[in-house]
Structures are given as structure tokens and as C-alpha cells.
Design a protein around this motif. Structure first.
Motif, mmCIF file in Angstrom:
data_model
loop_
_atom_site.group_PDB
_atom_site.id
_atom_site.type_symbol
_atom_site.label_atom_id
_atom_site.label_comp_id
_atom_site.label_asym_id
_atom_site.label_seq_id
_atom_site.Cartn_x
_atom_site.Cartn_y
_atom_site.Cartn_z
ATOM 1 N N VAL A 7 68.116 99.313 -10.115
ATOM 2 C CA VAL A 7 68.066 98.332 -9.041
ATOM 3 C C VAL A 7 66.889 97.405 -9.326
ATOM 4 C CG1 VAL A 7 67.816 97.962 -6.561
ATOM 5 C CG2 VAL A 7 69.007 99.995 -7.394
ATOM 6 N N LEU A 8 67.157 96.093 -9.297
ATOM 7 C CA LEU A 8 66.092 95.133 -9.557
ATOM 8 C C LEU A 8 65.765 94.377 -8.278
ATOM 9 C CD1 LEU A 8 67.411 93.620 -12.904
ATOM 10 C CD2 LEU A 8 65.538 95.252 -12.638
ATOM 11 N N LEU A 9 64.482 94.334 -7.947
ATOM 12 C CA LEU A 9 64.050 93.543 -6.805
ATOM 13 C C LEU A 9 63.222 92.386 -7.348
ATOM 14 C CD1 LEU A 9 63.697 93.213 -3.706
ATOM 15 C CD2 LEU A 9 61.660 94.624 -3.912
ATOM 16 N N ASN A 10 63.693 91.177 -7.160
ATOM 17 C CA ASN A 10 63.052 89.997 -7.743
ATOM 18 C C ASN A 10 62.783 90.180 -9.231
ATOM 19 O OD1 ASN A 10 62.984 88.747 -5.212
ATOM 20 N ND2 ASN A 10 61.080 89.796 -4.695
ATOM 21 N N GLY A 11 63.758 90.771 -9.907
ATOM 22 C CA GLY A 11 63.665 90.917 -11.348
ATOM 23 C C GLY A 11 62.896 92.136 -11.835
ATOM 24 N N ARG A 12 62.246 92.865 -10.902
ATOM 25 C CA ARG A 12 61.493 94.050 -11.333
ATOM 26 C C ARG A 12 62.214 95.312 -10.882
ATOM 27 N NH1 ARG A 12 55.681 94.556 -9.224
ATOM 28 N NH2 ARG A 12 55.928 96.718 -9.847
ATOM 29 N N PRO A 13 62.297 96.328 -11.762
ATOM 30 C CA PRO A 13 62.996 97.559 -11.377
ATOM 31 C C PRO A 13 62.308 98.227 -10.179
ATOM 32 C CG PRO A 13 62.423 97.577 -13.717
ATOM 33 C CD PRO A 13 61.763 96.381 -13.124
ATOM 34 N N LEU A 14 63.131 98.698 -9.247
ATOM 35 C CA LEU A 14 62.627 99.386 -8.065
ATOM 36 C C LEU A 14 61.911 100.672 -8.447
ATOM 37 C CD1 LEU A 14 63.151 98.297 -5.259
ATOM 38 C CD2 LEU A 14 65.019 99.912 -5.007
ATOM 39 N N ALA A 15 62.429 101.334 -9.483
ATOM 40 C CA ALA A 15 61.913 102.644 -9.869
ATOM 41 C C ALA A 15 60.455 102.572 -10.320
ATOM 42 C CB ALA A 15 62.778 103.225 -10.985
ATOM 43 N N SER A 16 59.990 101.369 -10.710
ATOM 44 C CA SER A 16 58.619 101.269 -11.194
ATOM 45 C C SER A 16 57.621 101.110 -10.057
ATOM 46 C CB SER A 16 58.501 100.065 -12.138
ATOM 47 O OG SER A 16 58.629 98.859 -11.406
ATOM 48 N N ARG A 17 58.110 101.086 -8.798
ATOM 49 C CA ARG A 17 57.192 100.865 -7.676
ATOM 50 C C ARG A 17 57.054 102.119 -6.833
ATOM 51 N NH1 ARG A 17 58.606 94.811 -5.688
ATOM 52 N NH2 ARG A 17 59.522 94.106 -7.619
ATOM 53 N N SER A 18 55.940 102.197 -6.122
ATOM 54 C CA SER A 18 55.724 103.357 -5.257
ATOM 55 C C SER A 18 56.565 103.207 -3.996
ATOM 56 C CB SER A 18 54.252 103.461 -4.871
ATOM 57 O OG SER A 18 53.931 102.469 -3.915
ATOM 58 N N ARG A 19 56.732 104.311 -3.287
ATOM 59 C CA ARG A 19 57.496 104.294 -2.036
ATOM 60 C C ARG A 19 56.944 103.245 -1.064
ATOM 61 N NH1 ARG A 19 61.968 104.733 -1.570
ATOM 62 N NH2 ARG A 19 61.594 103.389 0.177
ATOM 63 N N MET A 43 68.145 88.265 -5.441
ATOM 64 C CA MET A 43 66.917 88.867 -4.939
ATOM 65 C C MET A 43 66.923 90.377 -5.159
ATOM 66 S SD MET A 43 65.173 88.494 -1.313
ATOM 67 C CE MET A 43 63.456 88.841 -1.401
ATOM 68 N N LEU A 44 67.955 91.040 -4.575
ATOM 69 C CA LEU A 44 68.117 92.477 -4.799
ATOM 70 C C LEU A 44 69.404 92.667 -5.605
ATOM 71 C CD1 LEU A 44 66.838 95.215 -4.183
ATOM 72 C CD2 LEU A 44 68.245 95.331 -2.130
ATOM 73 N N LEU A 45 69.228 93.288 -6.750
ATOM 74 C CA LEU A 45 70.332 93.331 -7.704
ATOM 75 C C LEU A 45 70.622 94.774 -8.106
ATOM 76 C CD1 LEU A 45 71.868 91.054 -9.501
ATOM 77 C CD2 LEU A 45 70.381 91.906 -11.307
ATOM 78 N N ALA A 46 71.888 95.196 -7.941
ATOM 79 C CA ALA A 46 72.300 96.511 -8.427
ATOM 80 C C ALA A 46 72.941 96.309 -9.791
ATOM 81 C CB ALA A 46 73.289 97.140 -7.459
ATOM 82 N N ASP A 47 72.431 97.020 -10.775
ATOM 83 C CA ASP A 47 72.906 96.809 -12.136
ATOM 84 C C ASP A 47 73.550 98.097 -12.660
ATOM 85 O OD1 ASP A 47 73.307 96.002 -14.724
ATOM 86 O OD2 ASP A 47 71.204 96.181 -15.319
ATOM 87 N N ASP A 48 74.880 98.146 -12.610
ATOM 88 C CA ASP A 48 75.647 99.244 -13.196
ATOM 89 C C ASP A 48 75.207 100.625 -12.675
ATOM 90 O OD1 ASP A 48 77.708 100.099 -14.856
ATOM 91 O OD2 ASP A 48 76.340 100.507 -16.521
#
Lengths: 267, 333
Positions: free
Chosen positions: A64-76, A1-6
Motif C-alpha cells: 500500500v502506497l500513501l503519497n508514493g511511500r509504502p505504508l509498511a515503512s511507517r510506524s502505527r 493519494m492512497l494506492l493499493a498495489d497488487d
């Protein structure tokens, strides 16, 4: 679900530390419905990792991926609707009532000038009920005990209605009774509400009693990760904490227990 | 009480107080006026001395007090939330010291900055305020991205001390009459003389208040700390920047209009919090309206208690504010 990638994020050495803090090339996963413990000595990067996973700081590299989508692409606000954070300690600059603090959890769900409505009030009440703090609703937050404060902050995180909750040392300054209470509360939330949890903690027994999986950090790197029974071993504790410990299954507690015996120097 | 009703109730109550202060304060003075005669529509303005005194001689001063009072009170609320420090004032970050330095220079080196009917002192003090804001902001952001409130606080306090010593130095070199004028300016003076200075300050205040209108909920969350606010969806950096610049703008405009009238920015926010709680959606409008009423009352008292002599309003607010500040300090946990 929440994935830290390197993930890599470094900050200058904290007080009393020689090596720079932060995390280096850390990958980990918090599966949906899981309770993952993040363990490690002071300065091993637990808090940094939690803040990265919550999107509060941006990694120098990795994602960081949340449900496969990068967190950085989302607003606060979008991130806050998915991930709630419970810090180690909450101190208010001004006196707010418990209910007001819990209602603040509704922030990411309200428009700029929108006032809290019936639905928000209902969710706040429900969160207070579930954390056993309904009787405190009218009290001023700063007048509560440490354990009560922590439960109220968890209630605020519940009112945020995020499927993931990250907790940073939720029992750090609490007495044993409050620690057990918080542990039971988190298990309940995980069971009934299916809240996915990640808990950074120093308390190995608390982690053993609560977590389905553990990540053991040492100097910003993952030293061991996996199911609790595989990670919480005498060898790992010796290697990471430099402590010889007795690890055994306690029948009455129903989980592994760790008794630190002597300092041996980390290998 | 639901939020909407609380908000309406607060705005109506404090609004009525501010409105009453605006109407009643100009009636008080060496020539007592009657409200009925002032607003007697059957007498033309030219033949109505009450209306003339009310609108020409006294109302500008009352309005100046209202605007300065609301700006400083609201800026105080915002600075306290931004710095997460109940003892912060609009003057903590050096805005007023910059304004004072600007005013000093304009008084002692008159170079004729006057523009569109506004004399050079307010213009120079506003410029000084903006200069101080720029310096403090640059210092607080220089080390890393983001706005460190600790550095902000330290930079502001240092700048305050530095500017104060420059002001003392200039006063020491200046001649006696100039020094007297500068000292008098520092005590605050709301006798603006006409509507022109008010109209000059108003646009800046309106811009600041437009920003204040969008801030309150984010300020509530900042109370929990920057990380906790961010985790609940607040764009912390944007909120901090907006708070800092809008509150500084309001402070700069207020100080250039009425001088650095002390303690309004700390007494009013705390009195209001005692009355309505800490929710900034209520506190900010309440402090704005109560600040207006409070400074009008102080100014009216300052021009009547020792009549015909006039007590500078800054002395009166400091006399009330000093003990209040101590009380606040001692009752803190």
C-alpha cells in the motif's frame, strides 16, 4: 493519494463460506479529494481491503502506497496521522463520554505522557460541531442511538486530523433518516475539509449518491472499477451479485438508483 | 475540569485517604495506641512501647494490606481493560490458581525453598503464578501471531478450573493439619510478621507499576476495540503484552504476599469508576490508592469485629464482594 498495489491477503473461510476470504491481486487507487466506494457481496473482501489500506493488517504480497511511500515503512502512529478509520459498529467496554471518545482521536498527535491541551480541545469541539454532535458532548457514548454513535465516531476520526478517512459500512444498521444524514455529512467533509474518503458499503444507492468512483469486488478480486456511472450498470450488478436490477438516473435524487428485481445466479 | 487538575485532585484525595488509613489502622487493636505518643520524638524508641507496637507489630501488616490492595486493584483495572470485560478480575486468567497450587505444594511437601529470610510458601506461590502466566500466554499466542483475548480468557478459565481440581486432589491426599493450613492460606492472610516479605514482593510490584504508568492512554483506546485502537495509532500487541505481563506480575506478587484475597480486584475498580469516570489515566492511580485504603480497612475490620478471634480477610472481602458483584451484573445494560 492512497494506492493499493497488487494486494493479496487470505484468511480461512468465514461462517457459511466455502472459499477462503480475503483479497487476491487487488489494485486500486483513492485519488486525493475523491470519494471511492468499495462494493461487493458478503465475503467479497471489502473489509479486508479497507483494513489492508489502513495498515491494520499486513498483506501477504503487494503493498500500500500513501503519497508514493509504502505504508509498511511507517510506524502505527505515523499512519494514524494520515489515515483515520470508521468501523461499522463501535461498542465500548466501559462508559466514556462523547467528548472523551472524540478526544481519543488525538492519540497519534500526543506524546506518551502528554495530556490533551487547548489545541486538542479546540479540534475536538470543531469535530463535534461539524458532525452536529456538539449537544451530545457530555452524554455517555453507550446511551446514544446508532446514528448518533456513528456521527460521534466520525467526529473522533475528524479530530484525528487525517487527510484520508476509510469507512466500513457506515450506514449498515441505520434507519433511512440517519443514512441520509451520514451521506450529507460525508459529502460536507469531502467538500469543506477536503477529506479523501473510501467507503465500503452494501447499499448501492448510498454509494451512487455519494461516490465519484467505485471498485466492485467479487470473491476477493476486482470485477470492475472506474467512475460511478460506468461501474454501476445492470450487467455488473448481475455478474457480481447475481441479481437482476433496474438501474436508472433519478432526476429528483440527482444520481443513479438501483432497484433489485430478482435473483438470477451470478455468472 | 482540565485533565491536569482532575489528575492532581484525584491523586491528592485518594492519596490522603490511603495515607490516613496507613497511619490510623495500626492504632486500632487490643492495645489502643495514640498517634501523638507513637511519633513523640522526645522519647527514645527503646522506651516508647507505643512506637514499638506501631512500627514492629502492626505497621508491617498495614503496609502488606496496602501493597496487596493496590496491586490487586490496579491489576483488576488493567485486566478489565485488556480483556474488554468489566467482570474480569486479577484471578480470571489463572494467575492466582497457579500461585495457590505453588503454595499448596510448598505447604504439603516442605522442601525448604526459603531464601533470604522469605519462607518457602510465598516463593513457591510466586513461582506457581509465573508458571500459570507462561502457560496462559503460550496458549493464547500459539494459534497465530498476536494475542487473542478470547483465547486468553478461555485458557485462563480452563487453567483456573484445572488447578483448582489439582488443589482439591492434593488436599484430599494431605493430612488434616496440612489441609487446614492450605485452606487457611486460600482465605488470605496479611499478618506477614515482619518487613522482609514486603521488601521481597516490593521490587516486582514496582516493576509492574512502572508498566502501569505508561499504559493508561492506550488502555482507553483499547476500550474501543483492537482495530479501532490500532487505527488511532496504538501499538495494540505491545500494549496487550505489557498489560498482561505487568498485571500478572502485580497479581503474582500480591498473592504470594497476602494470599488470594478475593474481590478487591473487581470491587475497587468499579467503585472508582463510579466516582471518577472511565478514563484510565484517572482510574488507575485512583484504584491503586483506593485499593490500599480499602484492604487496610477490611483487614482492620477482620481483626477487630470478632476480637480476640481473627476473621480471615478473604472471608470479609468475599462477604462484601459477592453481593457487590451481583449488583454489578444486574445493573449492566
Amino acid at each position: 493519494m492512497l494506492l493499493a498495489d497488487d494486494l493479496t491477503y487470505e484468511h480461512p473461510p468465514g461462517p457459511g463460506q466455502q472459499t477462503p476470504g480475503g483479497v487476491r491481486h487487488v489494485s486500486m487507487e483513492i485519488p486525493r479529494g475523491g470519494i471511492v466506494g468499495i462494493l461487493g457481496p458478503n465475503g467479497s473482501g471489502k473489509t479486508t481491503l479497507l483494513r489492508l489500506m489502513a495498515g491494520l493488517i499486513k498483506p501477504a504480497s503487494g503493498r500500500v502506497l500513501l503519497n508514493g511511500r509504502p505504508l509498511a515503512s511507517r510506524s502505527r502512529r505515523e499512519v494514524a496521522r494520515e489515515i483515520a478509520v470508521v468501523p461499522q459498529e463501535t461498542r465500548l467496554a466501559f462508559d466514556f463520554t462523547v467528548l472523551e471518545v472524540v478526544l481519543m482521536g488525538r492519540f497519534p498527535h500526543l506524546g506518551a505522557f502528554q495530556l490533551e491541551g487547548d489545541e486538542d480541545a479546540r479540534l475536538a469541539r470543531q469535530a463535534l460541531d461539524e458532525t452536529g454532535t456538539a449537544h451530545l458532548a457530555g452524554r455517555m457514548f453507550p446511551t446514544l442511538s446508532g446514528g448518533e454513535k456513528q456521527r460521534v465516531i466520525i467526529a473522533a476520526a475528524l479530530a484525528q486530523a487525517a487527510p484520508v478517512m476509510l469507512l466500513d459500512e457506515p450506514t449498515a444498521s441505520l434507519d433511512p433518516g440517519s443514512q441520509i444524514e451520514i451521506g450529507a455529512l460525508l459529502r460536507r467533509l469531502n467538500g469543506r475539509r477536503q477529506v479523501t474518503l473510501a467507503v465500503a458499503t452494501h447499499d448501492l444507492n448510498f454509494a451512487a449518491s455519494l461516490c465519484t468512483g467505485l471498485v466492485l469486488l467479487r470473491q476477493g478480486r476486482v470485477a470492475a472499477a472506474g467512475p460511478t456511472s460506468e461501474v454501476l450498470t445492470r450487467e455488473h450488478i448481475r455478474g457480481v451479485y447475481g441479481v437482476d436490477a433496474d438501474v436508472s438516473f433519478n432526476e429528483r435524487a440527482g444520481h443513479l438508483t438501483v432497484v433489485p428485481l430478482a435473483q438470477v445466479g451470478a455468472s | 475540569m482540565p485533565m491536569r487538575r482532575r489528575l492532581a485532585f484525584t491523586v491528592l484525595t485518594f492519596g490522603a485517604l490511603a495515607g490516613a488509613a496507613c497511619l490510623l489502622a495500626p492504632l486500632i487493636g487490643s492495645t489502643p495506641l495514640s498517634l501523638r505518643r507513637v511519633f513523640d520524638g522526645s522519647v527514645p524508641f527503646a522506651d516508647n512501647p507505643d512506637a514499638q507496637i506501631f512500627f514492629v507489630a502492626r505497621l508491617p501488616r498495614t503496609l502488606a494490606a496496602a501493597l496487596v490492595g493496590s496491586s490487586l486493584a490496579a491489576a483488576g483495572v488493567v485486566f478489565q481493560a485488556l480483556l474488554r470485560n468489566p467482570l474480569a478480575t486479577p484471578f480470571t486468567l489463572g494467575v492466582s490458581a497457579g500461585a495457590a497450587l505453588g503454595a499448596m505444594l510448598a505447604i504439603i511437601f516442605p522442601v525448604g525453598l526459603a531464601f533470604a529470610g522469605v519462607s518457602s510458601v510465598p516463593i513457591a506461590s510466586f513461582a506457581g503464578a509465573l508458571g500459570a502466566v507462561a502457560i496462559v500466554y503460550a496458549l493464547a499466542t500459539v494459534r497465530r501471531q498476536g494475542l487473542s483475548t478470547t483465547v486468553l480468557l478461555l485458557a485462563g478459565i480452563t487453567l483456573n478450573a484445572f488447578f483448582s481440581s489439582v488443589i482439591l486432589f492434593i488436599q484430599y491426599l494431605a493430612d488434616f493439619s496440612q489441609t487446614f493450613r492450605t485452606v487457611r492460606w486460600l482465605m488470605g492472610d496479611l499478618d506477614v510478621g515482619s518487613y522482609t516479605p514486603i521488601l521481597a514482593a516490593l521490587p516486582f510490584m514496582l516493576v509492574a507499576f512502572a508498566a502501569f504508568a505508561v499504559l493508561p492512554r492506550a488502555l482507553n483506546l483499547l476500550t474501543l476495540g483492537a482495530d479501532a485502537a490500532a487505527a488511532r495509532g496504538v501499538d495494540v500487541l505491545r500494549t496487550q503484552r505489557l498489560s498482561f505481563f505487568s498485571a500478572s506480575l502485580a497479581t503474582g506478587a500480591a498473592v504470594s504476599l497476602g494470599g488470594p484475597v478475593g474481590f478487591i480486584g473487581i470491587i475497587v475498580p468499579h467503585l472508582v469508576r463510579l466516582l471518577v469516570g472511565s478514563d484510565h489515566r484517572i482510574v488507575l492511580p485512583a484504584a491503586t490508592l483506593f485499593g490500599a485504603a480499602f484492604l487496610i480497612a477490611c483487614d482492620t475490620a477482620s481483626r477487630t469485629v470478632m476480637a480476640p478471634m481473627e476473621l480471615p480477610v478473604g472471608i470479609l472481602t468475599a462477604l462484601i464482594g459477592g453481593p457487590f458483584f451481583l449488583w454489578l451484573l444486574l445493573r449492566r445494560r
